[in-house]
Scaffold this active site. Structure first.
Site, short mmCIF file in Angstrom:
data_model
loop_
_atom_site.label_atom_id
_atom_site.label_comp_id
_atom_site.label_asym_id
_atom_site.label_seq_id
_atom_site.Cartn_x
_atom_site.Cartn_y
_atom_site.Cartn_z
N GLY A 108 0.75 -1.33 0.15
CA GLY A 108 -0.05 -0.07 -0.03
C GLY A 108 0.77 1.54 0.12
N SER A 109 0.30 2.27 0.58
CA SER A 109 0.81 3.77 0.53
C SER A 109 2.37 3.60 1.03
CB SER A 109 0.16 4.57 1.27
OG SER A 109 -1.15 4.69 0.63
N THR A 110 2.66 2.84 1.91
CA THR A 110 4.22 2.82 2.43
C THR A 110 4.94 2.54 1.28
OG1 THR A 110 3.19 1.57 4.29
CG2 THR A 110 5.58 1.39 4.15
N LYS A 120 4.72 4.08 -1.33
CA LYS A 120 4.78 5.47 -1.92
C LYS A 120 6.08 5.91 -1.61
CE LYS A 120 0.20 6.75 -2.53
NZ LYS A 120 -1.12 7.05 -1.55
#
Lengths: 399, 648
Positions: free
Chosen positions: B361-363, B365
């Site tokens: 997920g956004s980690t 990013k």
């Protein structure tokens, strides 16, 4: 230390006997005692004998007369030996016949006689005497082909073999047949006849295989281990594996408790487990030394009787050792054969000591003149006394 | 005639020509030179000729000698061979003595052959023997001794304790039934049927029960059953029980490592030692781990609370030292007690941080931002249009909290915009994206000391859509520890360091470190991560005084091939202190549920981030980091980049 100048009987003996051979034989006896200490308490425990050192004590008890017999015999001259052997052969031939009649049956065979509380195995004692007599006959046959010595030799083999097969004792039969055949071979048997003889031996073996069930079983088991119970040989092989090069240490062996004949036929395996393959190789080397040294002595011997007798005795000793060790490491089918000087057994010990004593006596250094006299002696006249010339390096005898 | 002039003369003539111009002195010296050269030439010629003569003579002599020796040898060997053959086989029939001698030699040869055969077989038996194993059985301590395992402060994690084991010698048993009856009085849990079979087996040795207590041993000893005995064995004890379960792994009943670091220790040569029978030696050096048991306790405690509070299925956390790659703590819940043998297929035995692979997920990013900033083409002031959604065929990428405006790079990070991140990555190209992730170790299996690891799940065909989704952490599944390694490199000055469970110094770490990012990129990443805690999605992870920075991540789990809106995997990566990063904490919660406290939200900022904050609060003092006042704000981080000397 004895002086070479001494002319005593002991000094003569010391300087003419093969001391290296003597040392090797004594070494085997000592190893035998040590291995008996290792192997026999387990057997005693299994047989329910209260004293764990029962077999050790008996072995030591027999070792003393055995050593005396060996040393005493080695003092004798070849002629005296021959005479003693005739007597020994006659006595034990009668005893051998007696076993068939009055001997108790043990494990399906009549091999033992109890005389005055001592159990004797006549076949053990008759072996060395048989070898000497056979050697004498073959020596006569090479010296005087006109005499029917070879025929007599056949008769000798036949009579002993007959009694042994009757017992039955196939191990001893095989042993004396092999020694006898080797002597015949030395006596100049043509190769073609040799092949014939081997054929006869193989035929005899085949007949034994076909008709005698336990011989058949043993050979089948060797050729195909799955065909029957290979408990004993498996235990022996496990002993060696357990031991490795350096062994488990004295008294640390565990497989010896499972080996039924750990103190006799499979003492070599116990040696492997407790003292390691290294000791086994040392024992093997001692045997090899004794046999090869005796044989090389024999090949240098100019007197036919001495040559045949030394060869025969060395073969008797060597074949027995080689077959026993080969069975222990499973490169030959199981065969009840003791390891000379190492296995427990009074009769065997004294008989082997007698044989080795004769070997020592025959291999003593004799001056060429005496040997020549022996070679050219008249058929019926033996030299009354063998003059013993001083060996090389000694003062020349003024007489 | 010029061509027939000797070389030396030509030189001297040349020299003379030159010398005429230079002067008589030089001319004289040159003449001497010419004479010398002449002499040297003549000497060399003479020496060469002499050498040739000597060589030729030597060659002729050698040849003559060699041929003579060869002739003699062949003659000798023929005679010797004939002699041996005739002697051996008694072909000289005239002389009986010679025949006998030859035949005795033959017998000697035969004996030699037999003895060599026996010796060979004996040596073979010795070589295939295994005396060590049986020696081990006859003496004490059957199970091998293992080295102690201690944590970075020297606290005991795993230790060997000697404990008795019960065996029988069935052959020596007098009455197996009576023996069994007696044993059952002391050991009621003994398997009756199995034990009866063993006692009646007639073997020399059979185990009855391994590792009994000293009290049970005394009780059985008092029964006085012949043929029953005890052997002292080594038993592995983990005093802290389940605290360090997955990292430790476990040992079997023979004290051999079967999983985790215990297996790693066996792989380092202990197994060989054990085979050779030397592992009973107690003089083994303890293995010093990078783990800190105090931190491990705190992290596990906070994680259990979080797992219960948010009713998560699983919860995981890992703490690493960013400059050395050392793993300080690793917890994967549920866990197990390595002292108690269990079924390794059980869910609890799975270490989700190394063996599980997840769409982070956004980690993830953070990786996209590091790539963008490191490319040099995109700066902190660049901006991307994050209005509306992106369309790839029938797929649509949209934002969770849609801002619907043009966002600068730090803004994209703060609002965690999928569209912005995807556009940023696509502007650099798919191939560059792939190459960057490869460089950061995200496409290959990460191998640490733990034998358990998993291969990341990488799309086989990687197009624009894949890059767009991977940019915000979907479509590429990696082991969490792998992502941690990448984030470490973003805050430690740009070094990718393989994580380790074994204590190591910064110097040792530098030897295995690979520079993957520019130091400026690392500074910029620290800035935006800190900014995120000040006013972005990570505000709930802020702990006053520790300058925490981080990135939230909320991934939708795939259920039946589709992303499920209500089944989330939330994560939070926290780093502190942001001005000089020392430690990184990754917290992951599998399917956390919304509570009244979180106002119905179940995204990372509401569960994983506060959990990470609590962990920081508890472990920072343990790790010797004191809370500070007058901390720099995010902007100051940019203006005061890390100096190399500061990094450690």
């Amino acid at each position: 230390m004895m002086s070479r100048a001494d002319r005593t009987v002991l000094s003569e003996w010391w300087w003419t006997v093969d001391r290296a051979l003597l040392a090797a034989l004594c070494g085997l006896m000592v190893i035998g005692i040590i291995l008996c200490l290792a192997a026999s308490p387990a057997v005693a425990a299994r047989l329910g004998i209260a004293d764990p050192f029962h077999f050790v004590n008996r072995q030591v008890l027999f070792l003393v007369p055995a050593a005396v017999v060996m040393i005493a015999t080695s003092f004798l001259s070849p002629r005296a030996l021959r005479r003693i052997c005739v007597v020994v052969f006659a006595v034990f031939f009668v005893l051998l016949m007696a076993t068939l009649v009055v001997g108790p049956e043990v494990k399906g065979a009549r091999r033992w006689l109890t005389i005055a509380g001592v159990t004797v195995q006549p076949s053990e004692f008759i072996k060395p005497a048989f070898v000497i007599l056979a050697a004498w006959l073959f020596a006569e046959s090479t010296k005087r082909p006109e005499m029917p010595a070879t025929l007599l030799a056949f008769g000798l083999l036949g009579s002993v073999l007959g009694l042994l097969v009757k017992q039955p004792d196939f191990g001893q039969s095989l042993l004396i047949s092999l020694v006898w055949a080797s002597l015949f071979f030395l006596a100049g048997l043509r190769w073609i006849w040799m092949v014939g003889l081997v054929g006869v031996g193989a035929g005899g073996g085949f007949i034994a295989y076909m008709t005698v069930s336990h011989v058949q079983k043993r050979i089948n088991r060797f050729l195909n281990p799955d065909s029957g119970d290979t408990y004993q040989i498996d235990a022996a092989l496990n002993s060696f594996r357990n031991g490795g090069w350096f062994g488990q240490g004295p008294g640390e062996g565990t497989m010896k408790r499972m080996l039924p004949d750990g103190h006799t036929d499979f003492v070599f395996a116990v040696a492997g487990e407790e003292f390691g393959i290294i000791l086994c190789l040392i024992i093997l080397a001692l045997f090899a030394f004794i046999i090869l040294r005796s044989l090389s002595r024999a090949s240098k011997e100019s007197d036919p009787f001495s040559r045949f007798a030394i060869t025969g005795l060395a073969l008797l000793f060597g074949l027995q050792a080689a077959i026993n060790m080969a069975v222990n490491v499973h490169i030959a089918p199981a065969k009840g054969m003791t390891l000379p000087f190492i296995s427990y057994g009074g009769s065997s010990l004294i008989s082997i000591a007698f044989g080795m004593g004769m070997l020592l006596a025959l291999s003593r250094k004799r001056p060429g003149a005496a040997a020549l006299a022996a070679l050219t002696e008249k058929p019926s006249v033996e030299p009354v006394a063998r003059p013993v010339a001083p060996p090389a390096g000694a003062m020349p005898d003024p007489a | 005639m010029v061509e027939k002039t000797p070389f030396s003369a030509r030189i001297s003539r040349f020299a003379a020509d030159t010398a005429a111009a230079l002067g008589p002195e030089i001319q004289k010296a040159d003449a001497a030179c010419a004479v010398l050269l002449d002499h040297v030439g003549r000497l060399a010629g003479a020496a060469g000729r002499a050498l040739l003569r000597v060589l030729r003579r030597a060659a002729i002599t050698t040849w003559t000698l060699a041929s003579a020796i060869a002739v003699r040898l062949s003659h000798l060997s023929w005679r010797a061979g004939r002699h041996v053959v005739r002697g051996l086989f008694g072909l000289d029939r005239g002389d009986m003595e010679t025949v006998a001698r030859g035949r005795i030699k033959l017998i000697m040869f035969a004996f030699c052959a037999v003895f060599i055969a026996i010796a060979t077989q004996l040596s073979h038996l010795a070589i295939i023997s295994d005396p060590g194993a049986t020696r081990g059985r006859s003496s004490d301590a059957v199970a091998s001794a293992r080295p102690d395992i201690i944590d970075r402060n020297g606290d005991i994690i795993a230790i060997d304790v000697k404990s008795p084991s019960l065996f029988a010698e069935p052959r020596r048993l007098i009455d197996p039934d009576e023996a069994l009856e007696g044993l059952l009085k002391v050991l009621p849990d003994l398997d009756v049927e199995e034990s009866r079979k063993r006692l009646n087996s007639g073997k020399g040795f059979a185990w009855l029960k391994r590792e009994i207590t000293p009290a049970q041993m005394r009780a059985i000893h008092r029964l006085g059953i012949p043929g029953i005995g005890f052997l002292k064995e080594n038993r592995r004890i983990y005093p802290d029980g389940p605290i360090l379960s997955h990292v430790m792994g476990g040992v079997n009943v023979d004290n051999q490592g079967i999983s985790g670091l215990e297996k790693y220790i066996d792989g380092r040569g202990l197994a060989e030692l054990h085979l050779a029978g030397f592992a009973t030696d107690r003089q083994q050096e303890p293995v010093e781990l990078s783990m800190d048991m105090r931190v491990q306790h705190a992290v596990r405690d906070e994680l259990i609370r979080a797992k219960n509070k948010f009713s998560a299925l699983h919860a995981m956390a890992v703490v690493t030292e960013v400059n050395t790659g050392e793993i300080i703590s690793m917890v994967s819940l549920p866990d197990f007690d390595p002292n108690v043998p269990g079924n390794p297929k059980d869910d609890a035995y799975l270490n989700r941080l190394t063996t599980g692979v997840y769409e982070m997920g956004s980690t993830f990013k953070a990786l996209s931002f590091a790539m963008a900033l490191d490319s040099g083409k995109i700066g902190l002031n660049s901006s991307f249009d994050a209005r509306g959604a992106m369309h790839f065929g029938r797929f649509k990428i949209s934002d969770y909290h849609a801002e619907n405006r043009v966002l600068t790079v730090p803004e994209i990070f703060l609002v965690s915009s999928n569209v912005g991140t995807a556009k940023m990555v696509l502007s650099l190209g798919v191939e560059a994206h792939k190459a960057f992730l490869k460089k950061m170790g995200q496409l290959d299996r990460l191998r640490t000391e733990l034998p358990e690891s998993s291969e990341p799940i990488v799309p086989r065909r990687w197009g624009e859509l894949n890059s767009a989704t991977i940019a915000f952490g979907h479509g590429l599944s990696v082991a969490p520890l792998q992502a941690v390694m990448a984030v470490n490199s973003m805050v430690n000055g740009g070094y990718l360091i393989t994580p380790t469970f074994i204590k190591r110094t910064p110097e040792e770490a530098q030897k295995v470190a690979v520079r993957v990012l520019k130091p400026e990129t690392s500074d910029k990443m620290r800035y935006i991560m800190r900014l995120n805690a000040e006013k972005g999605t990570a505000t709930k992870a802020e702990v006053p005084g520790y300058l925490v920075g981080g990135k939230t991540g909320t991934a939708e789990k795939v259920v039946n091939g589709r992303y499920a809106k209500n089944k989330l995997l939330t994560s939070f990566t926290a780093v502190f202190p942001m001005d000089k990063p020392r430690y990184l904490i990754l917290v992951m919660l599998d399917e956390p549920k919304a509570t009244s406290e979180t106002y119905g939200f179940a995204t990372s900022g509401w569960n994983a981030a506060p959990t990470a904050g609590k962990i920081v609060e508890r472990i920072a003092p343990l790790l010797n980091i004191a809370p500070r006042q007058n901390l720099p704000n995010a902007e100051q981080l940019l203006r005061a980049p890390l100096k190399v000397a500061d990094r450690h």
